[in-house]
Write a protein that holds these residues in place. Structure first.
Motif, PDB file in Angstrom:
ATOM      1  N   UNK A   1       0.829  -1.200   0.000  1.00 48.43           N
ATOM      2  CA  UNK A   1       0.000   0.000   0.000  1.00 48.43           C
ATOM      3  C   UNK A   1       0.859   1.243   0.000  1.00 48.43           C
ATOM      4  N   UNK A   2       1.978   1.234   0.737  1.00 49.36           N
ATOM      5  CA  UNK A   2       2.864   2.396   0.766  1.00 49.36           C
ATOM      6  C   UNK A   2       3.515   2.631  -0.577  1.00 49.36           C
ATOM      7  N   UNK A   3       3.848   1.496  -1.287  1.00 48.23           N
ATOM      8  CA  UNK A   3       4.513   1.641  -2.585  1.00 48.23           C
ATOM      9  C   UNK A   3       3.588   2.267  -3.617  1.00 48.23           C
ATOM     10  N   UNK A   4       2.284   1.962  -3.517  1.00 46.71           N
ATOM     11  CA  UNK A   4       1.370   2.397  -4.576  1.00 46.71           C
ATOM     12  C   UNK A   4       0.428   3.501  -4.123  1.00 46.71           C
ATOM     13  N   UNK A   5       0.516   3.952  -2.909  1.00 45.07           N
ATOM     14  CA  UNK A   5      -0.425   4.928  -2.407  1.00 45.07           C
ATOM     15  C   UNK A   5       0.006   6.364  -2.584  1.00 45.07           C
ATOM     16  N   UNK A   6       1.293   6.595  -2.879  1.00 48.90           N
ATOM     17  CA  UNK A   6       1.801   7.959  -2.998  1.00 48.90           C
ATOM     18  C   UNK A   6       2.153   8.242  -4.455  1.00 48.90           C
ATOM     19  N   UNK A   7       1.531   9.195  -5.051  1.00 48.44           N
ATOM     20  CA  UNK A   7       1.778   9.573  -6.442  1.00 48.44           C
ATOM     21  C   UNK A   7       2.212  11.037  -6.508  1.00 48.44           C
ATOM     22  N   UNK A   8       3.012  11.318  -7.538  1.00 53.02           N
ATOM     23  CA  UNK A   8       3.441  12.694  -7.729  1.00 53.02           C
ATOM     24  C   UNK A   8       2.239  13.555  -8.122  1.00 53.02           C
ATOM     25  N   UNK A   9       2.179  14.807  -7.682  1.00 53.84           N
ATOM     26  CA  UNK A   9       1.040  15.673  -8.046  1.00 53.84           C
ATOM     27  C   UNK A   9       0.997  15.930  -9.546  1.00 53.84           C
ATOM     28  N   UNK A  10      -0.213  16.044 -10.077  1.00 48.99           N
ATOM     29  CA  UNK A  10      -0.364  16.255 -11.517  1.00 48.99           C
ATOM     30  C   UNK A  10       0.209  17.583 -11.986  1.00 48.99           C
ATOM     31  N   UNK A  11       0.339  18.524 -11.049  1.00 51.88           N
ATOM     32  CA  UNK A  11       0.875  19.832 -11.439  1.00 51.88           C
ATOM     33  C   UNK A  11       2.304  19.725 -11.933  1.00 51.88           C
ATOM     34  N   UNK A  12       2.983  18.618 -11.598  1.00 57.00           N
ATOM     35  CA  UNK A  12       4.358  18.445 -12.064  1.00 57.00           C
ATOM     36  C   UNK A  12       4.448  18.371 -13.583  1.00 57.00           C
ATOM     37  N   UNK A  13       3.316  18.038 -14.250  1.00 51.84           N
ATOM     38  CA  UNK A  13       3.322  18.008 -15.714  1.00 51.84           C
ATOM     39  C   UNK A  13       3.531  19.395 -16.318  1.00 51.84           C
ATOM     40  N   UNK A  14       3.325  20.439 -15.509  1.00 48.25           N
ATOM     41  CA  UNK A  14       3.582  21.786 -16.015  1.00 48.25           C
ATOM     42  C   UNK A  14       5.054  22.005 -16.340  1.00 48.25           C
ATOM     43  N   UNK A  15       5.918  21.108 -15.853  1.00 44.53           N
ATOM     44  CA  UNK A  15       7.334  21.190 -16.210  1.00 44.53           C
ATOM     45  C   UNK A  15       7.549  21.040 -17.715  1.00 44.53           C
ATOM     46  N   UNK A  16       6.573  20.468 -18.405  1.00 45.46           N
ATOM     47  CA  UNK A  16       6.691  20.300 -19.852  1.00 45.46           C
ATOM     48  C   UNK A  16       6.446  21.597 -20.617  1.00 45.46           C
ATOM     49  N   UNK A  17       5.789  22.573 -19.991  1.00 41.06           N
ATOM     50  CA  UNK A  17       5.441  23.807 -20.698  1.00 41.06           C
ATOM     51  C   UNK A  17       6.681  24.539 -21.211  1.00 41.06           C
ATOM     52  N   UNK A  18       7.729  24.775 -20.381  1.00 43.37           N
ATOM     53  CA  UNK A  18       8.922  25.444 -20.920  1.00 43.37           C
ATOM     54  C   UNK A  18       9.572  24.668 -22.043  1.00 43.37           C
ATOM     55  N   UNK A  19       9.494  23.329 -21.978  1.00 41.17           N
ATOM     56  CA  UNK A  19      10.083  22.516 -23.035  1.00 41.17           C
ATOM     57  C   UNK A  19       9.385  22.757 -24.362  1.00 41.17           C
ATOM     58  N   UNK A  20       8.039  22.713 -24.355  1.00 44.16           N
ATOM     59  CA  UNK A  20       7.311  22.949 -25.597  1.00 44.16           C
ATOM     60  C   UNK A  20       7.491  24.383 -26.085  1.00 44.16           C
ATOM     61  N   UNK A  21       7.612  25.323 -25.156  1.00 45.69           N
ATOM     62  CA  UNK A  21       7.875  26.703 -25.557  1.00 45.69           C
ATOM     63  C   UNK A  21       9.223  26.809 -26.257  1.00 45.69           C
ATOM     64  N   UNK A  22      10.217  26.087 -25.744  1.00 48.15           N
ATOM     65  CA  UNK A  22      11.545  26.110 -26.358  1.00 48.15           C
ATOM     66  C   UNK A  22      11.525  25.494 -27.744  1.00 48.15           C
ATOM     67  N   UNK A  23      10.673  24.460 -27.931  1.00 45.66           N
ATOM     68  CA  UNK A  23      10.596  23.794 -29.230  1.00 45.66           C
ATOM     69  C   UNK A  23       9.810  24.624 -30.240  1.00 45.66           C
ATOM     70  N   UNK A  24       8.681  25.189 -29.809  1.00 45.90           N
ATOM     71  CA  UNK A  24       7.747  25.813 -30.738  1.00 45.90           C
ATOM     72  C   UNK A  24       7.977  27.293 -30.960  1.00 45.90           C
ATOM     73  N   UNK A  25       8.602  27.989 -30.010  1.00 40.51           N
ATOM     74  CA  UNK A  25       8.721  29.446 -30.086  1.00 40.51           C
ATOM     75  C   UNK A  25      10.186  29.840 -30.091  1.00 40.51           C
ATOM     76  N   UNK A  26      10.603  30.535 -31.132  1.00 39.91           N
ATOM     77  CA  UNK A  26      11.960  31.088 -31.201  1.00 39.91           C
ATOM     78  C   UNK A  26      11.865  32.562 -30.815  1.00 39.91           C
ATOM     79  N   UNK A  27      12.357  32.934 -29.646  1.00 43.15           N
ATOM     80  CA  UNK A  27      12.188  34.323 -29.211  1.00 43.15           C
ATOM     81  C   UNK A  27      12.996  35.271 -30.086  1.00 43.15           C
ATOM     82  N   UNK A  28      12.463  36.458 -30.356  1.00 44.88           N
ATOM     83  CA  UNK A  28      13.240  37.432 -31.137  1.00 44.88           C
ATOM     84  C   UNK A  28      14.388  37.977 -30.306  1.00 44.88           C
ATOM     85  N   UNK A  29      15.405  38.464 -31.009  1.00 42.44           N
ATOM     86  CA  UNK A  29      16.517  39.106 -30.307  1.00 42.44           C
ATOM     87  C   UNK A  29      16.030  40.395 -29.649  1.00 42.44           C
TER      88      UNK A  29
END
Length: 266
Positions: free
Chosen positions: A93-121
């Motif tokens: 129960x201890x092994x499967x009862x603790x999950x990372x919060x879903x908000x951690x998926x927001x870590x992907x946002x900067x990655x997609x921004x880096x891939x999709x958006x080239x900032x102007x100088x």
């Protein structure tokens, strides 16, 4: 976000760094001299990602084998007491009862921004809200004999202010930069000089006078030809000197491959 997904994110970040390093995209973030380090970082991340998956897989296999051994031992020792099965269930129960919060998926946002958006100088907006960062050079290289001589904006400004234009007199120069306008509409030619990366970029400004195009668009790149004039003004942001250039010719040019100026730290 489990370990496998973290490894995928690490792999993607490494791929993005390699993509930026093998193209001119990295020049929007760091100076050209840091390209080898950027490529090395991307390669390390891409190699480390599958290694992390492999070690996670090995760890899970080891834990699974250990769990099977403990289950077999608990089954053989049921007569020793009723608490061992309960202890195993509690561990599961201890092994499967603790999950990372879903908000951690927001870590992907900067990655997609880096891939999709080239900032102007950085451009005129930043330049006119930051004081000129002109520094006194340690020395002045001899200018080529032919006119007009191509010269960087930072080099011209340093010679005009700190060398009092001695090496510029009776010479015609050609300078490239982007246009910036102050609150009164006065035109400037600017280059953003950097030491390391775009985060520390600072403007070096050159005031224009003479044959200037009647309509100037901020952030448009110009190649101007002109001659030295001793006239100077003060930057309203930090009160430091800004030299003038007497323009004899001006024409629009495309944005250069490297929009930043690194000449002052070479």
């Amino acid at each position: 976000m489990n370990r496998q997904v973290q490894a995928v994110v690490m792999f993607l970040v490494g791929a993005v760094l390699l993509h930026a390093g093998f193209t001119d995209l990295y020049l929007r973030y760091v100076k050209a001299g840091l390209r080898p380090l950027l490529l090395a970082a991307g390669a390390v991340l891409m190699v480390g990602a599958p290694a992390a998956v492999w070690y996670e897989f090995k760890g899970r296999r080891r834990h699974a084998q250990q769990d099977r051994r403990e289950d077999a031992h608990a089954h053989r020792g049921q007569d020793d007491g009723p608490d061992r099965g309960d202890e195993h269930d509690h561990r599961v129960d201890n092994d499967h009862g603790h999950r990372e919060p879903r908000i951690s998926w927001l870590l992907l946002v900067p990655l997609f921004a880096l891939i999709l958006v080239a900032p102007p100088a950085l451009g005129s907006y930043s330049a006119m809200r930051t004081g000129t960062a002109l520094q006194q050079p340690y020395g002045y290289a001899k200018l080529p004999a032919s006119d007009p001589v191509p010269i960087s904006l930072v080099d011209y400004a340093g010679r005009a202010v700190y060398d009092h234009g001695r090496s510029l007199r009776n010479r015609k120069v050609r300078i490239t930069g982007f246009v910036a306008l102050d609150t009164k509409g006065a035109p400037y030619l600017v280059r953003m000089a950097l030491n390391c990366c775009a985060a520390d970029a600072q403007p070096v400004k050159l005031a224009l006078m003479g044959d200037i195009p009647p309509v100037l668009r901020p952030d448009a790149w110009l190649q101007v030809t002109g001659v030295y004039t001793p006239k100077q003004t003060k930057d309203p942001v930090n009160n430091r000197p800004i030299p003038y250039l007497q323009v004899t010719e001006a024409k629009p040019v495309p944005t250069p491959r490297d929009p930043y100026d690194e000449s002052w730290n070479r």
